[in-house]
Design a protein around this motif. Structure first.
Motif, PDB file in Angstrom:
ATOM      1  N   GLY A  54       0.772  -1.258  -0.009  1.00  0.00           N
ATOM      2  CA  GLY A  54      -0.024  -0.126   0.046  1.00  0.00           C
ATOM      3  C   GLY A  54       0.726   1.315   0.082  1.00  0.00           C
ATOM      4  N   TYR A  55       0.288   2.476  -0.028  1.00  0.00           N
ATOM      5  CA  TYR A  55       0.940   3.799  -0.159  1.00  0.00           C
ATOM      6  C   TYR A  55       0.484   4.491   1.106  1.00  0.00           C
ATOM      7  N   ARG A  56       1.441   5.493   1.572  1.00  0.00           N
ATOM      8  CA  ARG A  56       1.028   6.524   2.403  1.00  0.00           C
ATOM      9  C   ARG A  56       0.236   7.565   1.819  1.00  0.00           C
ATOM     10  N   SER A  57      -0.626   8.235   2.463  1.00  0.00           N
ATOM     11  CA  SER A  57      -1.579   9.371   1.890  1.00  0.00           C
ATOM     12  C   SER A  57      -1.345  10.391   3.131  1.00  0.00           C
ATOM     13  N   GLY A  58      -0.624  10.654   3.513  1.00  0.00           N
ATOM     14  CA  GLY A  58      -0.523  11.734   4.526  1.00  0.00           C
ATOM     15  C   GLY A  58      -0.585  11.295   5.804  1.00  0.00           C
ATOM     16  N   SER A  59      -1.454  11.999   6.745  1.00  0.00           N
ATOM     17  CA  SER A  59      -1.619  11.961   8.171  1.00  0.00           C
ATOM     18  C   SER A  59      -2.976  12.709   8.516  1.00  0.00           C
ATOM     19  N   TYR A  60      -3.631  12.377   9.596  1.00  0.00           N
ATOM     20  CA  TYR A  60      -4.497  13.482  10.183  1.00  0.00           C
ATOM     21  C   TYR A  60      -4.147  13.595  11.927  1.00  0.00           C
ATOM     22  N   LYS A  61      -4.451  14.533  12.367  1.00  0.00           N
ATOM     23  CA  LYS A  61      -3.961  14.807  13.564  1.00  0.00           C
ATOM     24  C   LYS A  61      -5.082  14.352  14.570  1.00  0.00           C
ATOM     25  N   ARG A  62      -4.978  13.800  15.881  1.00  0.00           N
ATOM     26  CA  ARG A  62      -5.920  13.407  16.683  1.00  0.00           C
ATOM     27  C   ARG A  62      -5.403  13.794  18.186  1.00  0.00           C
ATOM     28  N   LYS A  63      -6.404  14.009  18.922  1.00  0.00           N
ATOM     29  CA  LYS A  63      -5.885  14.448  20.177  1.00  0.00           C
ATOM     30  C   LYS A  63      -6.343  13.204  21.167  1.00  0.00           C
ATOM     31  N   LEU A  64      -5.169  12.710  22.268  1.00  0.00           N
ATOM     32  CA  LEU A  64      -5.527  11.528  23.114  1.00  0.00           C
ATOM     33  C   LEU A  64      -5.129  12.076  24.422  1.00  0.00           C
ATOM     34  N   GLY A  65      -6.216  12.058  25.405  1.00  0.00           N
ATOM     35  CA  GLY A  65      -5.852  12.263  26.811  1.00  0.00           C
ATOM     36  C   GLY A  65      -5.328  11.204  27.400  1.00  0.00           C
ATOM     37  N   THR A  66      -3.922  11.389  28.176  1.00  0.00           N
ATOM     38  CA  THR A  66      -3.160  10.428  28.946  1.00  0.00           C
ATOM     39  C   THR A  66      -3.065  11.188  30.288  1.00  0.00           C
ATOM     40  N   THR A  67      -2.469  10.137  31.261  1.00  0.00           N
ATOM     41  CA  THR A  67      -2.160  10.391  32.595  1.00  0.00           C
ATOM     42  C   THR A  67      -1.253  11.481  32.482  1.00  0.00           C
ATOM     43  N   SER A  68      -0.372  11.710  31.555  1.00  0.00           N
ATOM     44  CA  SER A  68       0.686  12.484  31.505  1.00  0.00           C
ATOM     45  C   SER A  68       0.123  13.924  30.900  1.00  0.00           C
ATOM     46  N   GLY A  69      -0.924  14.045  30.413  1.00  0.00           N
ATOM     47  CA  GLY A  69      -1.602  15.294  29.770  1.00  0.00           C
ATOM     48  C   GLY A  69      -1.983  14.972  28.277  1.00  0.00           C
ATOM     49  N   GLU A  70      -2.544  15.715  27.686  1.00  0.00           N
ATOM     50  CA  GLU A  70      -3.089  15.425  26.295  1.00  0.00           C
ATOM     51  C   GLU A  70      -2.049  15.659  25.323  1.00  0.00           C
ATOM     52  N   VAL A  71      -1.767  14.556  24.431  1.00  0.00           N
ATOM     53  CA  VAL A  71      -0.937  14.481  23.326  1.00  0.00           C
ATOM     54  C   VAL A  71      -1.390  14.449  22.063  1.00  0.00           C
ATOM     55  N   GLU A  72      -0.957  14.960  21.107  1.00  0.00           N
ATOM     56  CA  GLU A  72      -1.492  15.108  19.781  1.00  0.00           C
ATOM     57  C   GLU A  72      -0.692  14.158  18.786  1.00  0.00           C
ATOM     58  N   LEU A  73      -1.450  13.054  18.401  1.00  0.00           N
ATOM     59  CA  LEU A  73      -0.930  12.022  17.307  1.00  0.00           C
ATOM     60  C   LEU A  73      -1.137  12.387  15.967  1.00  0.00           C
ATOM     61  N   LYS A  74      -0.226  12.061  15.263  1.00  0.00           N
ATOM     62  CA  LYS A  74      -0.323  12.112  13.758  1.00  0.00           C
ATOM     63  C   LYS A  74      -0.638  10.702  13.235  1.00  0.00           C
ATOM     64  N   VAL A  75      -1.952  10.346  13.012  1.00  0.00           N
ATOM     65  CA  VAL A  75      -2.385   9.000  12.560  1.00  0.00           C
ATOM     66  C   VAL A  75      -2.169   8.822  11.014  1.00  0.00           C
ATOM     67  N   PRO A  76      -1.375   8.061  10.501  1.00  0.00           N
ATOM     68  CA  PRO A  76      -1.110   7.818   9.167  1.00  0.00           C
ATOM     69  C   PRO A  76      -2.450   7.607   8.406  1.00  0.00           C
ATOM     70  N   LYS A  77      -2.349   7.861   7.203  1.00  0.00           N
ATOM     71  CA  LYS A  77      -3.615   7.551   6.103  1.00  0.00           C
ATOM     72  C   LYS A  77      -2.952   6.690   5.224  1.00  0.00           C
ATOM     73  N   LEU A  78      -3.445   5.514   4.889  1.00  0.00           N
ATOM     74  CA  LEU A  78      -2.636   4.595   3.955  1.00  0.00           C
ATOM     75  C   LEU A  78      -3.826   4.375   2.728  1.00  0.00           C
ATOM     76  N   LYS A  79      -3.442   4.312   1.622  1.00  0.00           N
ATOM     77  CA  LYS A  79      -3.874   3.521   0.309  1.00  0.00           C
ATOM     78  C   LYS A  79      -3.791   2.424  -0.129  1.00  0.00           C
ATOM     79  N   GLY A  80      -4.850   1.488  -0.201  1.00  0.00           N
ATOM     80  CA  GLY A  80      -4.600   0.217  -0.690  1.00  0.00           C
ATOM     81  C   GLY A  80      -4.460  -0.618   0.725  1.00  0.00           C
ATOM     82  N   VAL A  81      -4.275  -0.398   1.837  1.00  0.00           N
ATOM     83  CA  VAL A  81      -4.519  -1.186   2.879  1.00  0.00           C
ATOM     84  C   VAL A  81      -5.242  -0.400   4.045  1.00  0.00           C
ATOM     85  N   SER A  82      -5.891  -1.189   4.700  1.00  0.00           N
ATOM     86  CA  SER A  82      -6.868  -0.394   5.778  1.00  0.00           C
ATOM     87  C   SER A  82      -5.948  -0.418   6.811  1.00  0.00           C
ATOM     88  N   PHE A  83      -6.037   0.820   7.806  1.00  0.00           N
ATOM     89  CA  PHE A  83      -5.168   1.032   8.853  1.00  0.00           C
ATOM     90  C   PHE A  83      -5.870   1.212  10.039  1.00  0.00           C
TER      91      PHE A  83
END
Length: 99
Positions: A54-83
């Protein structure tokens, strides 16, 4: 002889340590997401291989609350393969330990 007195601001030190832990958690999770995407596609970023699934098609940002604070994740978007990451449940916005 003069005695030097050293004073520490405990609040500032705690804030700095908390931020250090938060950024470390953020970098670790983003690294794991990238590694998982590379494993699913069969190639790293910008890598050309014969066994590529498959191929990468950028990423999108998503926030996740953790015990150490809120973190911003860059979740990869893929083509040809479900992520679907094994690291974070789908639609989950907080770690279970935060709830």
């Amino acid at each position: 002889m003069s005695d030097k007195i050293i004073q520490f601001n405990e609040g500032v030190i705690k804030d700095e340590l908390k931020e250090l832990v938060r950024t470390s958690v953020e970098e670790t999770l983003n690294g794991l997401l990238d590694q998982e995407a590379a494993q699913l596609t069969g190639a790293g970023k910008y890598e050309r291989t014969e066994g590529r699934k498959g191929y990468r098609s950028g990423s999108y940002k998503r926030k996740l609350g953790t015990t150490s604070g809120e973190v911003e994740l860059k979740v990869p978007k893929l083509k040809g393969v479900s992520f679907e990451t094994a690291i974070i449940e789908r639609y989950r916005r907080r770690e279970s330990s935060v709830e």
